[in-house]
Design a protein around this motif. Structure first.
Motif, PDB file in Angstrom:
ATOM      1  N   THR A   1       0.849  -1.188   0.000  1.00 31.02           N
ATOM      2  CA  THR A   1       0.000   0.000   0.000  1.00 31.02           C
ATOM      3  C   THR A   1       0.889   1.244   0.000  1.00 31.02           C
ATOM      4  OG1 THR A   1      -0.062  -0.018   2.407  1.00 31.02           O
ATOM      5  CG2 THR A   1      -1.813  -1.200   1.251  1.00 31.02           C
ATOM      6  N   MET A   2       0.277   2.403  -0.171  1.00 35.05           N
ATOM      7  CA  MET A   2       1.045   3.633  -0.202  1.00 35.05           C
ATOM      8  C   MET A   2       1.843   3.871   1.082  1.00 35.05           C
ATOM      9  SD  MET A   2       2.110   6.141  -1.965  1.00 35.05           S
ATOM     10  CE  MET A   2       1.019   6.138  -3.390  1.00 35.05           C
ATOM     11  N   PRO A   3       1.248   3.696   2.285  1.00 30.97           N
ATOM     12  CA  PRO A   3       2.051   3.873   3.504  1.00 30.97           C
ATOM     13  C   PRO A   3       3.249   2.927   3.573  1.00 30.97           C
ATOM     14  CG  PRO A   3      -0.279   3.870   4.047  1.00 30.97           C
ATOM     15  CD  PRO A   3      -0.171   3.465   2.616  1.00 30.97           C
ATOM     16  N   VAL A   4       3.061   1.686   3.158  1.00 32.77           N
ATOM     17  CA  VAL A   4       4.166   0.716   3.194  1.00 32.77           C
ATOM     18  C   VAL A   4       5.292   1.157   2.269  1.00 32.77           C
ATOM     19  CG1 VAL A   4       4.816  -1.655   2.584  1.00 32.77           C
ATOM     20  CG2 VAL A   4       2.725  -1.230   3.879  1.00 32.77           C
ATOM     21  N   VAL A   5       4.950   1.544   1.047  1.00 31.04           N
ATOM     22  CA  VAL A   5       5.964   1.967   0.074  1.00 31.04           C
ATOM     23  C   VAL A   5       6.688   3.223   0.560  1.00 31.04           C
ATOM     24  CG1 VAL A   5       6.334   2.817  -2.278  1.00 31.04           C
ATOM     25  CG2 VAL A   5       4.762   0.911  -1.874  1.00 31.04           C
ATOM     26  N   VAL A   6       5.917   4.178   1.104  1.00 29.43           N
ATOM     27  CA  VAL A   6       6.533   5.424   1.589  1.00 29.43           C
ATOM     28  C   VAL A   6       7.515   5.139   2.721  1.00 29.43           C
ATOM     29  CG1 VAL A   6       6.070   7.579   2.829  1.00 29.43           C
ATOM     30  CG2 VAL A   6       4.664   6.948   0.860  1.00 29.43           C
ATOM     31  N   LEU A   7       7.117   4.290   3.668  1.00 30.62           N
ATOM     32  CA  LEU A   7       8.001   3.991   4.802  1.00 30.62           C
ATOM     33  C   LEU A   7       9.242   3.222   4.353  1.00 30.62           C
ATOM     34  CD1 LEU A   7       5.366   3.065   7.534  1.00 30.62           C
ATOM     35  CD2 LEU A   7       6.729   5.149   7.384  1.00 30.62           C
ATOM     36  N   ILE A   8       9.088   2.320   3.387  1.00 32.83           N
ATOM     37  CA  ILE A   8      10.261   1.611   2.845  1.00 32.83           C
ATOM     38  C   ILE A   8      11.230   2.618   2.229  1.00 32.83           C
ATOM     39  CG2 ILE A   8      11.026   0.063   0.993  1.00 32.83           C
ATOM     40  CD1 ILE A   8       8.488  -1.591   1.479  1.00 32.83           C
ATOM     41  N   MET A   9      10.696   3.528   1.436  1.00 35.54           N
ATOM     42  CA  MET A   9      11.553   4.520   0.758  1.00 35.54           C
ATOM     43  C   MET A   9      12.200   5.463   1.755  1.00 35.54           C
ATOM     44  SD  MET A   9      11.419   3.713  -2.408  1.00 35.54           S
ATOM     45  CE  MET A   9      12.162   5.173  -3.148  1.00 35.54           C
TER      46      MET A   9
ATOM     47  N   GLU B   1       8.699   8.084  12.571  1.00 37.16           N
ATOM     48  CA  GLU B   1       7.509   8.472  13.337  1.00 37.16           C
ATOM     49  C   GLU B   1       6.807   9.654  12.676  1.00 37.16           C
ATOM     50  OE1 GLU B   1       6.151   7.028  16.259  1.00 37.16           O
ATOM     51  OE2 GLU B   1       7.472   5.456  15.531  1.00 37.16           O
ATOM     52  N   LEU B   2       7.595  10.625  12.208  1.00 32.98           N
ATOM     53  CA  LEU B   2       7.017  11.781  11.520  1.00 32.98           C
ATOM     54  C   LEU B   2       6.349  11.347  10.215  1.00 32.98           C
ATOM     55  CD1 LEU B   2       6.640  14.851  11.434  1.00 32.98           C
ATOM     56  CD2 LEU B   2       8.848  15.024  10.254  1.00 32.98           C
ATOM     57  N   SER B   3       6.958  10.394   9.508  1.00 26.43           N
ATOM     58  CA  SER B   3       6.368   9.895   8.262  1.00 26.43           C
ATOM     59  C   SER B   3       5.019   9.238   8.538  1.00 26.43           C
ATOM     60  CB  SER B   3       7.314   8.886   7.600  1.00 26.43           C
ATOM     61  OG  SER B   3       8.557   9.483   7.299  1.00 26.43           O
ATOM     62  N   LYS B   4       4.932   8.430   9.599  1.00 30.29           N
ATOM     63  CA  LYS B   4       3.666   7.795   9.960  1.00 30.29           C
ATOM     64  C   LYS B   4       2.611   8.842  10.290  1.00 30.29           C
ATOM     65  CE  LYS B   4       5.793   3.656  12.037  1.00 30.29           C
ATOM     66  NZ  LYS B   4       5.941   2.891  13.298  1.00 30.29           N
ATOM     67  N   LEU B   5       3.015   9.861  11.029  1.00 32.78           N
ATOM     68  CA  LEU B   5       2.081  10.912  11.436  1.00 32.78           C
ATOM     69  C   LEU B   5       1.539  11.655  10.215  1.00 32.78           C
ATOM     70  CD1 LEU B   5       0.766  12.427  13.786  1.00 32.78           C
ATOM     71  CD2 LEU B   5       2.751  13.945  13.822  1.00 32.78           C
ATOM     72  N   ILE B   6       2.421  11.969   9.277  1.00 34.31           N
ATOM     73  CA  ILE B   6       1.995  12.680   8.066  1.00 34.31           C
ATOM     74  C   ILE B   6       1.035  11.822   7.256  1.00 34.31           C
ATOM     75  CG2 ILE B   6       2.787  13.593   5.850  1.00 34.31           C
ATOM     76  CD1 ILE B   6       5.357  14.480   7.296  1.00 34.31           C
ATOM     77  N   LEU B   7       1.351  10.529   7.129  1.00 39.91           N
ATOM     78  CA  LEU B   7       0.477   9.624   6.376  1.00 39.91           C
ATOM     79  C   LEU B   7      -0.903   9.532   7.017  1.00 39.91           C
ATOM     80  CD1 LEU B   7       3.051   6.766   5.631  1.00 39.91           C
ATOM     81  CD2 LEU B   7       1.932   8.206   3.925  1.00 39.91           C
ATOM     82  N   GLN B   8      -0.942   9.520   8.350  1.00 35.30           N
ATOM     83  CA  GLN B   8      -2.236   9.465   9.044  1.00 35.30           C
ATOM     84  C   GLN B   8      -3.007  10.753   8.864  1.00 35.30           C
ATOM     85  OE1 GLN B   8      -1.548   8.388  13.120  1.00 35.30           O
ATOM     86  NE2 GLN B   8      -1.394   6.203  12.674  1.00 35.30           N
ATOM     87  N   ARG B   9      -2.303  11.884   8.963  1.00 39.13           N
ATOM     88  CA  ARG B   9      -2.981  13.176   8.815  1.00 39.13           C
ATOM     89  C   ARG B   9      -3.546  13.340   7.410  1.00 39.13           C
ATOM     90  NH1 ARG B   9      -1.396  16.890  12.870  1.00 39.13           N
ATOM     91  NH2 ARG B   9      -1.551  15.681  14.815  1.00 39.13           N
ATOM     92  N   LEU B  10      -2.818  12.813   6.417  1.00 39.80           N
ATOM     93  CA  LEU B  10      -3.289  12.909   5.034  1.00 39.80           C
ATOM     94  C   LEU B  10      -4.280  11.807   4.694  1.00 39.80           C
ATOM     95  CD1 LEU B  10       0.082  13.765   3.199  1.00 39.80           C
ATOM     96  CD2 LEU B  10      -1.761  15.329   3.837  1.00 39.80           C
ATOM     97  N   LYS B  11      -4.487  10.893   5.656  1.00 39.89           N
ATOM     98  CA  LYS B  11      -5.421   9.769   5.486  1.00 39.89           C
ATOM     99  C   LYS B  11      -5.101   8.942   4.244  1.00 39.89           C
ATOM    100  CE  LYS B  11      -9.176  12.005   7.996  1.00 39.89           C
ATOM    101  NZ  LYS B  11     -10.570  12.461   7.994  1.00 39.89           N
ATOM    102  N   ILE B  12      -3.795   8.693   4.070  1.00 39.69           N
ATOM    103  CA  ILE B  12      -3.338   7.866   2.957  1.00 39.69           C
ATOM    104  C   ILE B  12      -3.324   6.413   3.413  1.00 39.69           C
ATOM    105  CG2 ILE B  12      -1.401   7.343   1.413  1.00 39.69           C
ATOM    106  CD1 ILE B  12      -0.599  10.282   1.623  1.00 39.69           C
ATOM    107  N   SER B  13      -3.977   5.553   2.650  1.00 39.75           N
ATOM    108  CA  SER B  13      -4.038   4.137   3.042  1.00 39.75           C
ATOM    109  C   SER B  13      -3.781   3.241   1.844  1.00 39.75           C
ATOM    110  CB  SER B  13      -5.399   3.809   3.652  1.00 39.75           C
ATOM    111  OG  SER B  13      -6.427   4.064   2.721  1.00 39.75           O
TER     112      SER B  13
END
Length: 497
Positions: free
Chosen positions: A364-372, A485-497
């Motif tokens: 998913t988008m969060p997984v790919v973003v965190l890997i990168m 942690e900041l990346s996770k927070l941004i992904l949650q705020r943007l509601k990217i799933s």
């Protein structure tokens, strides 16, 4: 063992002073008309002492009553008139409203010892009510399903009123529709598809009705799990995305058609399987996030140093790691820590999430973003400490040793971060996965041996690090925590799933 309804009847008979073995000797069974979902009754034929054949029927009250022309009242048989029929059905309705499973019972002396029309023109004997209380864990399982975004629907052969009463007790019926098989037969497929998502209880249904429910829900795009135990349930079990057969009461055909077999015939086991499945899927994501991010960081580190080293101020030909160091990094970071993530305990909210879409995979988008993000930050940190060490006058071996240490530590810290792509590592805690702690601890000990035991230093390009070297390396390695942690927070705020 055996059918619970039959068992309840045997218990009731025993309480009334009737001995099954003695009755079987006096009235041996010679034939039977088995129960089917279509006929909704069962008839057995027995031979009395004088050679006379007697048929006994039990089944749905309205069906048994329909096959009767007389009623046994006060020790005598009389014609079954309309008033009697209404009274019997009214009593059956009252019993059903009390959540009792109701059976009608009738008999017939067969003229001239013939088996023809054995279950017609019978004498109605009465009603039998039995309660099959829902298991206590079933209520919790239904509630857990609701939290997990899974809609539970009751499909039963019981009377509609019985089904409604039990469904309310379980918390299944909350303002939705209850349909009987007879009512389903009266509506078209188009109309049924319009209301199928609002139906919460199906009563007096046949296997054909089950198949119709599965097909209607599938057309609406739902992932459907269907339970069944009979031979005729096989088409619905096969058609459903997940067919679930009963291990105790289920037939061999139903088990062959199903994707899963419940060894204890307990609905709560299905919910437990859903939770286990979600946990396994989550752990696959954790494992892949960790490995891919770690390997991406290593590849970028070496590629940037080799291709662009002079452009970023590195001496020509300088490489952050030698081959044996890369192999060792892969040994200690891609081995035990990755395996430990595959057995990570499930997240606290795993059964409070909505089901993922049918076509959604691991990446998913969060997984790919965190890997990168994890891979790129690892590359930047390790290039930075390598260049800093060289600029500070350290030798190439010392710079490589610092880079070697920092790369290993940053990957260990990433293992804790990647225990969830949505929750903070500080919320999950550092001690819930004892296997990860043991894996990281054992690999750190192995790394210390490589760094401080002289016999390994020449081979692995290491040297005895002092406290300042450790401080710099650990501080830079720990920087992965705020970044992810900041990346996770941004992904949650943007509601990217």
């Amino acid at each position: 063992r055996g059918d619970p309804t039959e068992g309840a009847l045997l218990v009731a008979a025993a309480k009334a002073g009737l001995d099954k073995e003695e009755l079987c000797r006096q009235y041996p069974r010679v034939d039977e008309i088995p129960f089917t979902a279509e006929t909704k009754k069962m008839t057995t034929i027995h031979r009395a002492a004088g050679g006379e054949l007697i048929a006994y029927s039990k089944g749905a009250p309205e069906v048994v009553l329909e096959s009767c022309k007389s009623i046994h009242l006060g020790g005598v048989e009389k014609e079954l008139d309309v008033a009697d029929r209404r009274r019997v059905l009214g009593i059956a309705q009252q019993m059903a409203e009390a959540a009792l499973r109701v059976l009608g019972v009738a008999y017939k002396r067969l003229p001239e010892n013939t088996l023809e029309a054995a279950d017609s023109d019978m004498v109605f004997l009465g009603l039998v009510g039995m309660i099959d209380p829902p298991r206590e864990e079933a209520k919790d399982a239904v509630r857990l399903c609701e939290q997990a975004g899974i809609k539970s629907v009751m499909i039963t052969g019981d009377h509609k009123l019985t089904a409604v009463a039990i469904a309310k007790e379980l918390g299944l019926l909350k303002g939705g529709i209850a349909l009987s098989g007879e009512e389903m037969d009266r509506i078209s497929d188009e109309e049924f598809e319009r209301i199928v998502e609002r139906v919460e209880v199906y009563a007096r249904v046949s296997p054909a009705h089950k198949l119709r429910v599965v097909e209607a829900l599938a057309k609406k795009g739902h992932v459907v799990a269907m339970t069944g135990d009979g031979v005729n349930d096989a088409p619905a079990l096969r058609k459903a995305d997940i067919g679930v057969a009963m291990g105790i009461t289920g037939t061999g055909v139903s088990k062959e058609a199903a994707d899963m077999v419940l060894t204890d015939d307990n609905f709560a086991s299905i919910v437990a399987a859903v939770e286990e499945g979600r946990g396994i899927f989550d752990n696959i994501k954790k494992y892949l996030m960790y490995l891919l991010s770690s390997n991406l960081g290593e590849v970028l580190l070496m590629a940037v140093a080799i291709l662009f080293g002079p452009l970023i101020g590195l001496p020509y030909g300088a490489i952050p790691l030698i081959a044996i160091q890369i192999l060792f990094v892969n040994l200690v970071t891609d081995g035990l820590p990755a395996i430990a993530l595959s057995v990570d305990p499930p997240a606290p909210d795993i059964m409070q999430r909505k089901p993922r879409p049918r076509g959604q995979g691991v990446f998913t988008m969060p997984v790919v973003v965190l890997i990168m993000v994890g891979g790129v930050w690892s590359c930047l940190v390790n290039l930075g400490i390598f260049k800093w060490a060289l600029d500070a006058g350290k030798t190439m071996i010392e710079a490589q040793c610092l880079c070697f240490l920092t790369l290993i530590m940053i990957q260990f810290f990433k293992a804790y971060n990647f225990r969830s792509e949505r929750h903070s590592v500080f919320k999950l805690g550092f001690f819930r996965n004892k296997w990860l702690n043991l894996a990281v601890g054992s690999q750190i000990l192995l790394m210390l041996v490589i760094i401080y035991v002289p016999v390994f230093q020449d081979v692995f390009h290491t040297y005895p690090l002092d406290s300042f070297d450790w401080l710099v390396s650990l501080l830079l390695s720990l920087s992965i925590f705020p970044v992810l942690e900041l990346s996770k927070l941004i992904l949650q705020r943007l509601k990217i799933s």
